[in-house]
Enzyme design. Structure first.
Site, PDB file in Angstrom:
ATOM      1  N   CYS A   1      16.663  -7.665  -7.492  1.00 49.02           N
ATOM      2  CA  CYS A   1      15.728  -8.028  -8.566  1.00 49.02           C
ATOM      3  C   CYS A   1      14.931  -9.229  -8.069  1.00 49.02           C
ATOM      4  O   CYS A   1      15.051  -9.649  -6.927  1.00 49.02           O
ATOM      5  CB  CYS A   1      16.487  -8.355  -9.843  1.00 49.02           C
TER       6      CYS A   1
ATOM      7  N   ARG B   1      14.790  -9.656 -22.411  1.00 53.18           N
ATOM      8  CA  ARG B   1      16.084  -9.205 -21.897  1.00 53.18           C
ATOM      9  C   ARG B   1      17.203 -10.135 -22.374  1.00 53.18           C
ATOM     10  O   ARG B   1      18.321  -9.723 -22.590  1.00 53.18           O
ATOM     11  CB  ARG B   1      16.088  -9.224 -20.365  1.00 53.18           C
TER      12      ARG B   1
ATOM     13  N   ARG C   1      21.140  -9.167  -4.532  1.00 52.37           N
ATOM     14  CA  ARG C   1      22.220  -8.823  -5.465  1.00 52.37           C
ATOM     15  C   ARG C   1      23.178  -7.771  -4.874  1.00 52.37           C
ATOM     16  O   ARG C   1      23.345  -6.680  -5.390  1.00 52.37           O
ATOM     17  CB  ARG C   1      21.662  -8.338  -6.801  1.00 52.37           C
TER      18      ARG C   1
ATOM     19  N   LYS D   1      24.765 -12.829 -24.059  1.00 50.05           N
ATOM     20  CA  LYS D   1      24.329 -11.591 -23.382  1.00 50.05           C
ATOM     21  C   LYS D   1      25.314 -11.229 -22.279  1.00 50.05           C
ATOM     22  O   LYS D   1      25.788 -10.102 -22.205  1.00 50.05           O
ATOM     23  CB  LYS D   1      22.949 -11.810 -22.776  1.00 50.05           C
ATOM     24  N   ASN D   2      25.664 -12.213 -21.435  1.00 48.40           N
ATOM     25  CA  ASN D   2      26.468 -11.919 -20.249  1.00 48.40           C
ATOM     26  C   ASN D   2      27.929 -11.726 -20.572  1.00 48.40           C
ATOM     27  O   ASN D   2      28.718 -11.383 -19.696  1.00 48.40           O
ATOM     28  CB  ASN D   2      26.278 -13.015 -19.188  1.00 48.40           C
TER      29      ASN D   2
ATOM     30  N   ASP E   1      21.683 -20.322 -14.256  1.00 46.46           N
ATOM     31  CA  ASP E   1      20.864 -19.751 -15.340  1.00 46.46           C
ATOM     32  C   ASP E   1      20.159 -20.814 -16.160  1.00 46.46           C
ATOM     33  O   ASP E   1      19.348 -20.481 -17.020  1.00 46.46           O
ATOM     34  CB  ASP E   1      21.726 -18.884 -16.270  1.00 46.46           C
TER      35      ASP E   1
END
Ligand code: EPZ
Length: 425
Positions: free
Chosen positions: A122, A406, A127, A28-29, A314
């Site tokens: 978030c 997500r 952030r 994803k990243n 993560d």
């Protein structure tokens, strides 16, 4: 009477062991930032191994709003960013997807003018984007932030960014990506010191090099970029998702199951493998892209999250679920984000014995967790709750699935294939 929309939940029956192999999706990243990087190119770009995720869909909507033409064919994404308007990024979408802010570097490099909303904070932290902005200013951009919009433009005759020597106060992944993209089309040479070293940075650099950029040092803390006039089309495969891979390895460990994860790059998982071994599991390389998790007696260990090649933040929530049922006393220190321990309260609801002191979580391993209704607070916290549910006695209901969707492509179907008793209702 307006019926409030009933959100789907995951129902998990714990205590079942897993078996078999799971194929890991594209990262994803990496996919998100490569989509931003395609804005650098005035010709067709093709991305392969793009995961089907909510964040990818949102990024596609943002690029479309800018005028980009996208055609998705399964996990292949064709991108045509010939004619775009760099000031049309939609506020509501960008504020929901931080990764879209990284496009500021590509848009500024190509057009010399960009308006993009500030990414909102978030669940895990404020952030900020000060490192992104300061780096672009060092490259000659004028940046004005008002009413939540970042307006950046380059003055001067050719409206091009100038190469610069940039030192990042913190090895920020996003800032490194933003500045690397900006530097590919700048006049002269840019050096990024104290750069982030994550595999996703290397993937972005390789993607840009395949488009004709001149970059050395990606994956180290010093990246050197020599600007070029123009980039050309590329057909590029996204790297596998090391965090999804790590999450499934923990699924094997926490259910005491022997499973394999395929389509991975083992070297991207070195810190995760080291901790799984410290906890008592074995991780064996079956093939160049396949790892086998062999469970063992789970015992306590300490974890501190750090920029790559340190232990990834993560994976912190997932390992907290695992250490909750590992024998002994573990300490997890979250040093990257200021508010990324919110899954503790939910794990406590399942019987975990965890105390928080500042950014440390002290975990006393318990013999077993008990299923309960729990609420996900952010993407990786939701994964931790699923893992806890797989190991717990009885039934766990996980709500807040929009967080999970997500970052994980079809997680429940992949888990069902491994023998988990899980369904979305
Ligand atoms: C990327 O976020 C990832 N997201 C995150 O993954 C990941 O957790 C994070 O890197 C760290 O590895 C994407 O790649 C889309 P940072 P990013 O900039 O770039 C501070 C997930 O679960 N900071 O390295 O936003 C910041 O506040 C997500 O997939 C500044 O102070 O992370 C944080 O404390 C979550 N100023 C620290 O640096 C800045 O200008 C690390 O942030 C930028 C960052």
């Amino acid at each position: 009477m307006v019926q409030d929309s009933v959100q789907p939940v995951l129902e998990i029956w714990g205590g079942h062991s897993l078996q078999g192999d799971v194929t890991i999706s594209g990262a994803k990243n990496s996919a998100l930032v490569l989509m931003a990087g395609s804005l650098l190119c005035p010709e067709d770009c093709r991305l392969r191994n793009v995961p089907e995720l909510a964040d990818i869909k949102k990024m596609s909507q943002i690029l479309t709003a800018l005028g980009v033409k996208l055609i998705k064919n399964g996990n292949t994404l064709d991108i045509d960013a010939r004619d775009i308007n760099p000031t049309q990024a939609p506020y509501d979408l960008v504020s929901q997807l931080r990764a879209s802010f990284f496009a500021i570097g590509a848009l500024l490099a190509r057009f010399g003018n960009v308006r993009i909303p500030l990414p909102g904070g978030c669940a895990i932290g404020a952030r900020p984007v000060d490192l992104h902005v300061r780096g672009l200013q060092a490259m000659g951009a004028q940046v004005l932030i008002e009413s939540g919009i970042v307006h950046a433009h380059v003055t001067g005759r050719d409206r091009r960014l100038q190469g610069a020597n940039i030192y990042l106060d913190y090895p920020s992944v996003g800032a490194t990506e933003t500045l690397l993209m900006a530097a590919t089309l700048a006049n002269g040479e840019t050096i990024i010191e104290n750069a982030a070293q994550e595999p996703e940075i290397v993937d972005l650099a390789n993607f840009c090099i395949a488009m004709g950029a001149k970059i050395t040092g990606a994956g180290t803390n010093k990246i050197i970029i020599s600007g070029v006039e123009r980039l050309h089309s590329v057909d590029y495969q996204v790297i596998p998702d090391r965090i999804e891979a790590g999450t499934f390895l923990v699924a094997g460990a926490i259910t005491q199951s022997e499973i394999t994860v395929s389509s991975v790059i083992p070297e991207h998982l070195v810190p995760v493998i080291a901790k799984l071994k410290a906890i008592g599991c074995q991780v064996v390389q079956e093939d160049s892209d396949c790892l086998r998790l062999i469970p063992g007696e789970l015992k306590a260990t300490d974890i501190e999250t750090l920029p790559y090649p340190g232990f990834p933040t993560d994976m912190q929530a997932q390992f907290m679920a695992l250490l909750s049922v590992s024998d002994g006393y573990s300490v997890i220190s979250e040093t990257v984000f200021e508010n990324r321990l919110r899954h503790v309260a939910e794990l406590q609801r399942m019987g975990a014995d965890i105390r928080i002191k500042g950014h440390h979580a002290m975990i006393n391993g318990v013999a077993f967790l008990s299923g309960a209704p729990v609420m996900a607070t952010d993407l990786r916290a939701s994964a931790a709750l699923v893992l806890a549910g797989l190991a717990a006695q009885g039934k766990t209901i996980v709500s807040g699935l929009h967080h999970l969707d997500r970052g994980y492509e079809n997680i429940e179907s992949k888990l069902v294939k491994l023998g988990a008793k899980i369904q979305r209702v």
